[in-house]
Design a protein around this motif. Structure first.
Motif, PDB file in Angstrom:
ATOM      1  N   PRO A   1     -31.939 -45.451 -53.023  1.00  0.00           N
ATOM      2  CA  PRO A   1     -32.182 -45.365 -51.572  1.00  0.00           C
ATOM      3  C   PRO A   1     -33.544 -45.949 -51.164  1.00  0.00           C
ATOM      4  O   PRO A   1     -33.663 -46.580 -50.117  1.00  0.00           O
ATOM      5  CB  PRO A   1     -32.131 -43.863 -51.283  1.00  0.00           C
ATOM      6  N   VAL A   2     -34.545 -45.764 -52.013  1.00  0.00           N
ATOM      7  CA  VAL A   2     -35.869 -46.322 -51.712  1.00  0.00           C
ATOM      8  C   VAL A   2     -35.802 -47.844 -51.723  1.00  0.00           C
ATOM      9  O   VAL A   2     -36.363 -48.511 -50.844  1.00  0.00           O
ATOM     10  CB  VAL A   2     -36.915 -45.811 -52.733  1.00  0.00           C
ATOM     11  N   ALA A   3     -35.114 -48.410 -52.708  1.00  0.00           N
ATOM     12  CA  ALA A   3     -34.980 -49.863 -52.782  1.00  0.00           C
ATOM     13  C   ALA A   3     -34.215 -50.407 -51.579  1.00  0.00           C
ATOM     14  O   ALA A   3     -34.570 -51.450 -51.021  1.00  0.00           O
ATOM     15  CB  ALA A   3     -34.290 -50.252 -54.082  1.00  0.00           C
ATOM     16  N   PHE A   4     -33.173 -49.707 -51.175  1.00  0.00           N
ATOM     17  CA  PHE A   4     -32.391 -50.139 -50.020  1.00  0.00           C
ATOM     18  C   PHE A   4     -33.227 -50.080 -48.745  1.00  0.00           C
ATOM     19  O   PHE A   4     -33.181 -50.989 -47.910  1.00  0.00           O
ATOM     20  CB  PHE A   4     -31.133 -49.275 -49.885  1.00  0.00           C
ATOM     21  N   LEU A   5     -34.009 -49.009 -48.596  1.00  0.00           N
ATOM     22  CA  LEU A   5     -34.900 -48.897 -47.442  1.00  0.00           C
ATOM     23  C   LEU A   5     -35.922 -50.025 -47.443  1.00  0.00           C
ATOM     24  O   LEU A   5     -36.217 -50.617 -46.399  1.00  0.00           O
ATOM     25  CB  LEU A   5     -35.593 -47.532 -47.451  1.00  0.00           C
ATOM     26  N   TRP A   6     -36.463 -50.338 -48.605  1.00  0.00           N
ATOM     27  CA  TRP A   6     -37.431 -51.419 -48.747  1.00  0.00           C
ATOM     28  C   TRP A   6     -36.800 -52.749 -48.315  1.00  0.00           C
ATOM     29  O   TRP A   6     -37.418 -53.562 -47.647  1.00  0.00           O
ATOM     30  CB  TRP A   6     -37.901 -51.500 -50.181  1.00  0.00           C
TER      31      TRP A   6
ATOM     32  N   SER B   1     -36.467 -56.585 -41.582  1.00  0.00           N
ATOM     33  CA  SER B   1     -36.936 -56.389 -40.207  1.00  0.00           C
ATOM     34  C   SER B   1     -38.286 -57.066 -39.987  1.00  0.00           C
ATOM     35  O   SER B   1     -38.506 -57.687 -38.947  1.00  0.00           O
ATOM     36  CB  SER B   1     -37.054 -54.904 -39.892  1.00  0.00           C
ATOM     37  N   LEU B   2     -39.176 -56.954 -40.957  1.00  0.00           N
ATOM     38  CA  LEU B   2     -40.492 -57.598 -40.828  1.00  0.00           C
ATOM     39  C   LEU B   2     -40.363 -59.113 -40.792  1.00  0.00           C
ATOM     40  O   LEU B   2     -41.040 -59.784 -39.999  1.00  0.00           O
ATOM     41  CB  LEU B   2     -41.408 -57.177 -41.979  1.00  0.00           C
TER      42      LEU B   2
END
Length: 81
Positions: free
Chosen positions: A32-37, A43-44
């Motif tokens: 989940p952290v990798a997906f959020l990253w 987005s950036l």
């Protein structure tokens, strides 16, 4: 937070895991952290691309105005001896 709580409460099970099971656990916990990253990075980049596009439009307007002024200036110098 979830990872810490799992380590604290399931320490006995964690010690008994093989390296393969440990790797699988960490992969599942960090996915989940990798997906959020990935989403934040996308987005950036989209935001920066919009900024770059706006800057290029402004630069294009400036260059067009500069070209028009140079054309007028060259025309004036030909007309006046």
């Amino acid at each position: 937070m979830l990872l810490v709580s799992l380590v604290v409460f399931k320490w006995d099970d964690l010690v008994k895991m093989t390296l393969n099971e440990c790797g699988d656990f960490l992969a599942g916990a960090m996915a989940p952290v990798a997906f959020l990253w990935l989403i934040v990075g996308y987005s950036l980049q989209r935001y920066e691309l919009r900024q770059n596009t706006a800057a290029l439009v402004e630069q294009s307007k400036f260059l067009e105005a500069s070209a028009r002024a140079a054309k007028v200036q060259s025309t004036m110098s030909i007309i006046k001896p």
